[in-house]
Motif scaffolding. Sequence first.
Motif, PDB file in Angstrom:
ATOM      1  N   SER A  80      11.105   2.609 -12.724  1.00 56.38           N
ATOM      2  CA  SER A  80      11.917   1.808 -11.814  1.00 56.38           C
ATOM      3  C   SER A  80      11.261   1.690 -10.449  1.00 56.38           C
ATOM      4  CB  SER A  80      13.312   2.425 -11.688  1.00 56.38           C
ATOM      5  OG  SER A  80      13.261   3.697 -11.061  1.00 56.38           O
ATOM      6  N   ILE A  81      10.664   2.781  -9.971  1.00 55.83           N
ATOM      7  CA  ILE A  81       9.964   2.734  -8.683  1.00 55.83           C
ATOM      8  C   ILE A  81       8.773   1.784  -8.767  1.00 55.83           C
ATOM      9  CG2 ILE A  81       8.623   4.086  -7.030  1.00 55.83           C
ATOM     10  CD1 ILE A  81      10.376   6.482  -7.699  1.00 55.83           C
ATOM     11  N   LEU A  82       8.024   1.882  -9.844  1.00 53.06           N
ATOM     12  CA  LEU A  82       6.855   1.020 -10.015  1.00 53.06           C
ATOM     13  C   LEU A  82       7.252  -0.445 -10.125  1.00 53.06           C
ATOM     14  CD1 LEU A  82       3.795   0.678 -10.592  1.00 53.06           C
ATOM     15  CD2 LEU A  82       4.328   1.040 -13.011  1.00 53.06           C
ATOM     16  N   LEU A  83       8.286  -0.729 -10.910  1.00 53.24           N
ATOM     17  CA  LEU A  83       8.655  -2.106 -11.221  1.00 53.24           C
ATOM     18  C   LEU A  83       9.392  -2.787 -10.079  1.00 53.24           C
ATOM     19  CD1 LEU A  83       9.042  -4.513 -13.086  1.00 53.24           C
ATOM     20  CD2 LEU A  83      10.887  -3.273 -14.221  1.00 53.24           C
ATOM     21  N   PHE A  84      10.342  -2.087  -9.465  1.00 52.77           N
ATOM     22  CA  PHE A  84      11.219  -2.733  -8.488  1.00 52.77           C
ATOM     23  C   PHE A  84      10.853  -2.431  -7.031  1.00 52.77           C
ATOM     24  CE2 PHE A  84      13.942  -2.180 -12.305  1.00 52.77           C
ATOM     25  CZ  PHE A  84      14.140  -3.527 -12.581  1.00 52.77           C
ATOM     26  N   VAL A  85       9.878  -1.554  -6.802  1.00 48.53           N
ATOM     27  CA  VAL A  85       9.515  -1.213  -5.419  1.00 48.53           C
ATOM     28  C   VAL A  85       8.026  -1.420  -5.167  1.00 48.53           C
ATOM     29  CG1 VAL A  85       9.508   0.581  -3.647  1.00 48.53           C
ATOM     30  CG2 VAL A  85      11.411   0.446  -5.257  1.00 48.53           C
ATOM     31  N   VAL A  86       7.183  -0.696  -5.900  1.00 51.72           N
ATOM     32  CA  VAL A  86       5.750  -0.663  -5.591  1.00 51.72           C
ATOM     33  C   VAL A  86       5.095  -2.026  -5.811  1.00 51.72           C
ATOM     34  CG1 VAL A  86       3.543   0.387  -6.196  1.00 51.72           C
ATOM     35  CG2 VAL A  86       5.604   1.797  -6.091  1.00 51.72           C
ATOM     36  N   LEU A  87       5.224  -2.573  -7.024  1.00 45.66           N
ATOM     37  CA  LEU A  87       4.541  -3.839  -7.324  1.00 45.66           C
ATOM     38  C   LEU A  87       5.027  -4.998  -6.445  1.00 45.66           C
ATOM     39  CD1 LEU A  87       4.234  -3.700 -11.227  1.00 45.66           C
ATOM     40  CD2 LEU A  87       2.414  -3.467  -9.522  1.00 45.66           C
ATOM     41  N   PRO A  88       6.355  -5.181  -6.233  1.00 43.25           N
ATOM     42  CA  PRO A  88       6.764  -6.276  -5.341  1.00 43.25           C
ATOM     43  C   PRO A  88       6.266  -6.103  -3.902  1.00 43.25           C
ATOM     44  CG  PRO A  88       8.598  -5.567  -6.705  1.00 43.25           C
ATOM     45  CD  PRO A  88       7.513  -4.561  -6.897  1.00 43.25           C
ATOM     46  N   LEU A  89       6.325  -4.873  -3.361  1.00 38.57           N
ATOM     47  CA  LEU A  89       5.870  -4.661  -1.991  1.00 38.57           C
ATOM     48  C   LEU A  89       4.375  -4.938  -1.847  1.00 38.57           C
ATOM     49  CD1 LEU A  89       7.823  -1.478  -0.802  1.00 38.57           C
ATOM     50  CD2 LEU A  89       8.165  -3.857  -0.119  1.00 38.57           C
ATOM     51  N   LEU A  90       3.584  -4.441  -2.783  1.00 39.45           N
ATOM     52  CA  LEU A  90       2.152  -4.700  -2.729  1.00 39.45           C
ATOM     53  C   LEU A  90       1.861  -6.190  -2.854  1.00 39.45           C
ATOM     54  CD1 LEU A  90       0.712  -1.764  -4.903  1.00 39.45           C
ATOM     55  CD2 LEU A  90       0.750  -1.975  -2.413  1.00 39.45           C
ATOM     56  N   SER A  91       2.622  -6.887  -3.694  1.00 38.72           N
ATOM     57  CA  SER A  91       2.402  -8.321  -3.877  1.00 38.72           C
ATOM     58  C   SER A  91       2.739  -9.099  -2.610  1.00 38.72           C
ATOM     59  CB  SER A  91       3.252  -8.833  -5.050  1.00 38.72           C
ATOM     60  OG  SER A  91       2.885  -8.187  -6.256  1.00 38.72           O
ATOM     61  N   TYR A  92       3.768  -8.684  -1.915  1.00 34.02           N
ATOM     62  CA  TYR A  92       4.156  -9.370  -0.684  1.00 34.02           C
ATOM     63  C   TYR A  92       3.200  -9.082   0.470  1.00 34.02           C
ATOM     64  CZ  TYR A  92       8.694 -11.275  -2.116  1.00 34.02           C
ATOM     65  OH  TYR A  92       9.683 -12.017  -2.702  1.00 34.02           O
ATOM     66  N   ILE A  93       2.711  -7.847   0.560  1.00 34.25           N
ATOM     67  CA  ILE A  93       1.988  -7.415   1.755  1.00 34.25           C
ATOM     68  C   ILE A  93       0.482  -7.643   1.653  1.00 34.25           C
ATOM     69  CG2 ILE A  93       1.419  -5.409   3.180  1.00 34.25           C
ATOM     70  CD1 ILE A  93       4.177  -4.287   2.499  1.00 34.25           C
ATOM     71  N   LEU A  94      -0.162  -7.113   0.588  1.00 37.73           N
ATOM     72  CA  LEU A  94      -1.618  -7.056   0.561  1.00 37.73           C
ATOM     73  C   LEU A  94      -2.304  -8.422   0.587  1.00 37.73           C
ATOM     74  CD1 LEU A  94      -2.471  -4.050  -1.802  1.00 37.73           C
ATOM     75  CD2 LEU A  94      -2.615  -4.201   0.685  1.00 37.73           C
ATOM     76  N   PRO A  95      -1.973  -9.368  -0.309  1.00 35.21           N
ATOM     77  CA  PRO A  95      -2.711 -10.643  -0.283  1.00 35.21           C
ATOM     78  C   PRO A  95      -2.592 -11.381   1.049  1.00 35.21           C
ATOM     79  CG  PRO A  95      -1.484 -10.412  -2.332  1.00 35.21           C
ATOM     80  CD  PRO A  95      -1.011  -9.331  -1.420  1.00 35.21           C
ATOM     81  N   SER A  96      -1.395 -11.466   1.589  1.00 35.73           N
ATOM     82  CA  SER A  96      -1.209 -12.166   2.863  1.00 35.73           C
ATOM     83  C   SER A  96      -1.947 -11.467   3.995  1.00 35.73           C
ATOM     84  CB  SER A  96       0.282 -12.254   3.195  1.00 35.73           C
ATOM     85  OG  SER A  96       0.976 -12.968   2.195  1.00 35.73           O
ATOM     86  N   LEU A  97      -1.915 -10.131   3.997  1.00 36.64           N
ATOM     87  CA  LEU A  97      -2.595  -9.379   5.045  1.00 36.64           C
ATOM     88  C   LEU A  97      -4.104  -9.598   4.997  1.00 36.64           C
ATOM     89  CD1 LEU A  97      -2.477  -7.288   7.338  1.00 36.64           C
ATOM     90  CD2 LEU A  97      -2.597  -5.499   5.587  1.00 36.64           C
ATOM     91  N   LEU A  98      -4.686  -9.499   3.810  1.00 32.55           N
ATOM     92  CA  LEU A  98      -6.127  -9.683   3.673  1.00 32.55           C
ATOM     93  C   LEU A  98      -6.539 -11.121   3.974  1.00 32.55           C
ATOM     94  CD1 LEU A  98      -6.785  -7.578   0.442  1.00 32.55           C
ATOM     95  CD2 LEU A  98      -7.275  -6.946   2.808  1.00 32.55           C
ATOM     96  N   LEU A  99      -5.670 -12.066   3.637  1.00 36.47           N
ATOM     97  CA  LEU A  99      -5.980 -13.469   3.939  1.00 36.47           C
ATOM     98  C   LEU A  99      -5.968 -13.712   5.435  1.00 36.47           C
ATOM     99  CD1 LEU A  99      -6.546 -16.274   2.734  1.00 36.47           C
ATOM    100  CD2 LEU A  99      -4.076 -16.654   2.685  1.00 36.47           C
ATOM    101  N   ASP A 100      -4.992 -13.148   6.132  1.00 37.67           N
ATOM    102  CA  ASP A 100      -4.939 -13.306   7.585  1.00 37.67           C
ATOM    103  C   ASP A 100      -6.136 -12.638   8.257  1.00 37.67           C
ATOM    104  OD1 ASP A 100      -2.578 -14.694   7.308  1.00 37.67           O
ATOM    105  OD2 ASP A 100      -1.307 -12.922   7.637  1.00 37.67           O
ATOM    106  N   LEU A 101      -6.593 -11.519   7.698  1.00 38.98           N
ATOM    107  CA  LEU A 101      -7.753 -10.817   8.261  1.00 38.98           C
ATOM    108  C   LEU A 101      -9.071 -11.427   7.816  1.00 38.98           C
ATOM    109  CD1 LEU A 101      -6.579  -7.098   7.839  1.00 38.98           C
ATOM    110  CD2 LEU A 101      -6.552  -8.493   9.924  1.00 38.98           C
ATOM    111  N   ARG A 102      -8.997 -12.452   6.950  1.00 39.98           N
ATOM    112  CA  ARG A 102     -10.187 -13.148   6.429  1.00 39.98           C
ATOM    113  C   ARG A 102     -11.130 -12.209   5.686  1.00 39.98           C
ATOM    114  NH1 ARG A 102     -11.782 -17.444  11.298  1.00 39.98           N
ATOM    115  NH2 ARG A 102      -9.711 -18.474  11.359  1.00 39.98           N
ATOM    116  N   MET A 103     -10.552 -11.246   5.019  1.00 40.34           N
ATOM    117  CA  MET A 103     -11.345 -10.337   4.182  1.00 40.34           C
ATOM    118  C   MET A 103     -11.322 -10.895   2.753  1.00 40.34           C
ATOM    119  SD  MET A 103      -9.838  -6.754   5.776  1.00 40.34           S
ATOM    120  CE  MET A 103     -10.883  -5.731   4.753  1.00 40.34           C
TER     121      MET A 103
END
Length: 565
Positions: A80-103
């Motif tokens: 439940s932690i993996l499915l409803f917390v970890v994966l959605p948070l990583l999906s929301y945060i990491l790609p947008s953050l790296l795109l803004d940082l141009r990495m």
Amino acid sequence: HIHAKQMNEHCKRVVLSQMHNHQRGHLQYRQLPRNILASGNMENNCKRTLMFSMSNNDDTNNGIVQSKAQQQITEDRISSILLFVVLPLLSYILPSLLLDLRMYDSLAIVKRALIYSSAAAITIIAAARGSSDDVTLGKRLEALTAEILPKSLIANVEDDDDDEKEESVAKKTTEEKKEEDERFRQLRALDNVNTETQSIALPILVSSSLAISFFLIQLQNSNDIFGLGGGNDIISSSAFLSDLLSSVEQIQSVLLPNLIILSNACVLGLFVRAELDRSLRAWWSTTTTTTAGVDSDNDENTPLTLSSPPAILSTALATVLLTTAYLAPPSYSWPIRNMVCICLGIGVSRAVQLPRLGPTIAALSALVLYDVYSVGMELVNLGSAALAAKTAVATAGGAETLDATISAAAAGSSSAMKTVALSKVGGMASSATPSVWQPGLLEIRLRGQVTDLLGLGDAVFPSILAALALRFDKMKQQLQQQQTDNNNQILPAYFTASIVGYAVGCISCEYAPGISSSGLPALLFIVPSMFFLVFAVAAVQGDFGELWEFNPVKEEEEKENESLV
């Protein structure tokens, strides 16, 4: 109790004789030992021996049940932690953050890691639960259906309104529980379908579902089903018939898409609610000991129904998630869509398990060939389009003309799998009239653009082998505990090998030609790598023959026969 080590041969004979006498009275098997103790035809020393044996066995069985239940609760909490917390948070945060940082290099790696992690979550969770589900098809589908379709909320609310019936659901009577178990008993007729037939039916079912989806898409996109614009003399000669068929086409163009959306939403809602309900129960109470595959005679362990707080909360959350997945902008809702698809994938994976290695190899091989053919035809179409484009502009010259011609030809070539895939993500961002989202694909979006896709089948079908490997690991651990009286957990070697093989297959996809153009058959890389590592472990441990002969269905039948005897 009879085979307990503490009971001597004389007492065994006495107990067997008393059992034979009591069985003539058609007493239930579980009542026999206590009825024997209540009888006056048994020596006191044998009664004491039987009571001691019953106490030890009951304590042992209760300990095993509680241990399995606690392990199941822990697994459900982690999932439940993996499915409803970890994966959605990583999906929301990491790609947008790296795109803004141009990495951009890190972004490319993170995107692929996220989509493969979502697929691996389906495979791992489904395998862990599938290894504990019933090995026979009918009973497994019966349990899954009861989990997805619980008792009516209205019936339970009516019972709670009566002051005399305001007892906990854990106080249900035996008759009520029997009635609940009987709801889907007709599915047990599927127990007669052998594993070989299931392995043959699975690829046929998959190809048929794709064909039906493709047909419905073509039907939705067709503006002239009856050939009204094709100069049909019979239809054109009758103004009434022409108007009638035209009205039918207009109704169909509106009604059919809405029916498909509604049916998909209902099915998704049931799977998401079931997954949320299971997760909430794991956190709601630590005393719940009734889990899949574990029967209990204690009324206090009866599973909660739709009137319980976790079930009400899971229904509300499922409604919110589905509303977000369908109505929110895709650039914001794609992590929620992936979450919904994972819930669907876990449920489907548990339904299609195969309990033997031979049929598993046959089914997965057929699915790999089907995947190669479907995706390979798309690659062939693209290659033919490129070759034709080069020939067409050979005399015209100019790289821009060549590139434009290739792009136009490639856009015009489309296989059935590609057509269905694009419909499931609501079309591409550049589409003038994007369709409504449909479940079936894991996706990554950046600034509204679809950048990565992976089909649920690339996670569902590998879980068949992973579940079989984990079931074999559990059998070996049980045998080791019986032989050595050692209850320590051992590493599930075959399950670990299958998951490592899945990861190796995903990494291999990234280095395969065609990954950056029109995709490729991922099962072609994932399934062989999983089989290779599982077979390698079997060769090292000398278990290949045992793994090949492993048949939990036969073992379950033998246990039932022993119980009857």
